[in-house]
Every structure is written in C-alpha cells, then in structure tokens.
Design a protein around this motif. Structure first.
Motif, PDB file in Angstrom:
ATOM      1  N   LYS A 124      52.736  51.266  14.285  1.00  0.00           N
ATOM      2  CA  LYS A 124      51.841  52.181  13.575  1.00  0.00           C
ATOM      3  C   LYS A 124      52.622  52.786  12.425  1.00  0.00           C
ATOM      4  N   GLN A 125      52.103  52.603  11.229  1.00  0.00           N
ATOM      5  CA  GLN A 125      52.857  53.082  10.070  1.00  0.00           C
ATOM      6  C   GLN A 125      52.714  54.573   9.856  1.00  0.00           C
TER       7      GLN A 125
ATOM      8  N   GLN B  26      54.823  44.671  15.300  1.00  0.00           N
ATOM      9  CA  GLN B  26      53.637  45.473  15.041  1.00  0.00           C
ATOM     10  C   GLN B  26      54.004  46.913  15.352  1.00  0.00           C
TER      11      GLN B  26
ATOM     12  N   ASP C 135      45.918  50.989  10.181  1.00  0.00           N
ATOM     13  CA  ASP C 135      47.170  51.762  10.144  1.00  0.00           C
ATOM     14  C   ASP C 135      48.311  51.037  10.869  1.00  0.00           C
ATOM     15  N   ILE C 136      48.144  49.742  11.108  1.00  0.00           N
ATOM     16  CA  ILE C 136      49.175  48.951  11.777  1.00  0.00           C
ATOM     17  C   ILE C 136      49.881  48.061  10.751  1.00  0.00           C
TER      18      ILE C 136
ATOM     19  N   THR D 129      49.479  45.038   6.138  1.00  0.00           N
ATOM     20  CA  THR D 129      48.871  46.103   6.935  1.00  0.00           C
ATOM     21  C   THR D 129      47.431  45.720   7.263  1.00  0.00           C
TER      22      THR D 129
ATOM     23  N   ASN E 158      51.700  53.307  20.947  1.00  0.00           N
ATOM     24  CA  ASN E 158      50.619  54.208  20.525  1.00  0.00           C
ATOM     25  C   ASN E 158      49.549  53.453  19.725  1.00  0.00           C
ATOM     26  N   PHE E 159      49.412  52.164  19.999  1.00  0.00           N
ATOM     27  CA  PHE E 159      48.407  51.301  19.357  1.00  0.00           C
ATOM     28  C   PHE E 159      48.219  50.085  20.250  1.00  0.00           C
TER      29      PHE E 159
END
Length: 184
Positions: free
Chosen positions: A150-151, A148, A175-176, A172, A103-104
């Motif tokens: 998405k936080q 890696q 938002d990664i 970070t 999702n990134f």
C-alpha cells in the motif's frame, strides 16, 4: 592594384567630416532609447516567470521519478536475496489468509498472470512498509519476484527501471503499488 582601385582609395582618403557632422554622429551613438531598457526589463521578468513556472510544473514529475527509483532500488535489493516463499500456493485467496498482517488484499490479476504462474509468497518490507513478496515462474522457468504494498504517496505511475542487472516494472492500481523484478 588596378587604376580604378587606386582612384577609389584616393577619393575616400580625401573625404572628411565637418565638426558639426562628427558631433551629431557622436551624440546619436551615445543616445540610448528608453524603449530598449523597458524591453530588457520585460525580457528578464518574462524569463524569471517562465523559469519558476517550469520548476513548479516539473517538480511533481521529479518527485515521481525519485519515488519510482527508490522503490525500484529496494525491490532489486530484495529480489537479489532470492528469499524462499513462506506460503506455497498458486491462489491469491490462500495467500491473503496466510499473510493476514497485510493492510491490503493480494491480487493476481491479468497483468501479473502475463508474467507466469504464481508459486507462493511471503512477507517483505519496502520503504519500511509491510509488503507481499510473491514468486512467479514462467513456462521457461524464469523466476520473477512481485511486490505489492500500500503506497504512502498519491502518485500514480507505470514505469520500468533497469537497476543493477534487473529489470523492474512498477505500476499502481488504486492505492496498491506493484513492482515485478526479473534478473536479466
């Protein structure tokens, strides 16, 4: 004992306080000025306020350290498995096309390039989040595992942790979360 010492001792042993003087001293000893109580109450109140303020101020930092340590431990666990890459490529664009469930977008910027050459990647999970697990090799053939994902927190950090014989750098970008591990 010298003659002078003897005379001083005799003089003071003969001295006596009158009843009025003794009563006055006793009354002063029992007298507790109200100001001392007010100062004590103020000191206790100020201490409580300071303690609560410290806890509220430090709580975000404690949460950040807890999150960073949890990520680092998960990264080390996965790094120690040394799972093979599923997609062999030195191109982040190729990895993004092949690992399309992410999702990134995978990035391989200057900070990662400083560790070495991208060799490939695979899917992985960190903290139940889908992640990219990238393999990077330096000129001395040392292998790094980069993660890696998405936080889920809005915590920004740039920390290192030594866990179970591995050094993990976490940071970070947007938002990664990036985490790179190397066994020492």
């Amino acid at each position: 004992m010298s003659d002078l010492d003897q005379k001083i001792k005799e003089y003071y042993s003969e001295q006596r306080l009158s009843g009025d003087e003794l009563t006055s001293i006793k009354q002063r000893a029992r007298f507790k000025p109200k100001g001392n109580l007010a100062i004590a109450k103020f000191t206790v109140a100020a201490s409580i306020v300071l303690l609560l303020s410290s806890i509220l101020f430090l709580q975000p930092e404690l949460k950040k350290n807890k999150v960073v340590t949890a990520y680092a431990m998960e990264v080390v666990k996965n790094h120690m498995k040394q799972s093979p890459v599923e997609v062999i490529s030195s191109s982040s664009e190729t990895l993004n096309q092949s690992l399309s469930k992410l999702n990134f977008d995978i990035t391989y910027g200057e900070r990662l390039k400083a560790y070495g050459t991208l060799v490939g990647g695979r899917y992985c999970h960190i903290d139940d989040l889908i992640a990219a697990q990238l393999k990077i090799v330096d000129d001395s053939e040392n292998s790094y595992t980069c993660y890696q994902f998405k936080q889920q927190h809005s915590i920004k950090f740039d920390k290192s942790r030594q866990i179970e014989g591995a050094l993990v750098d976490l940071w970070t970008e947007g938002d990664i979360v990036f985490a790179i591990a190397k066994t020492e």
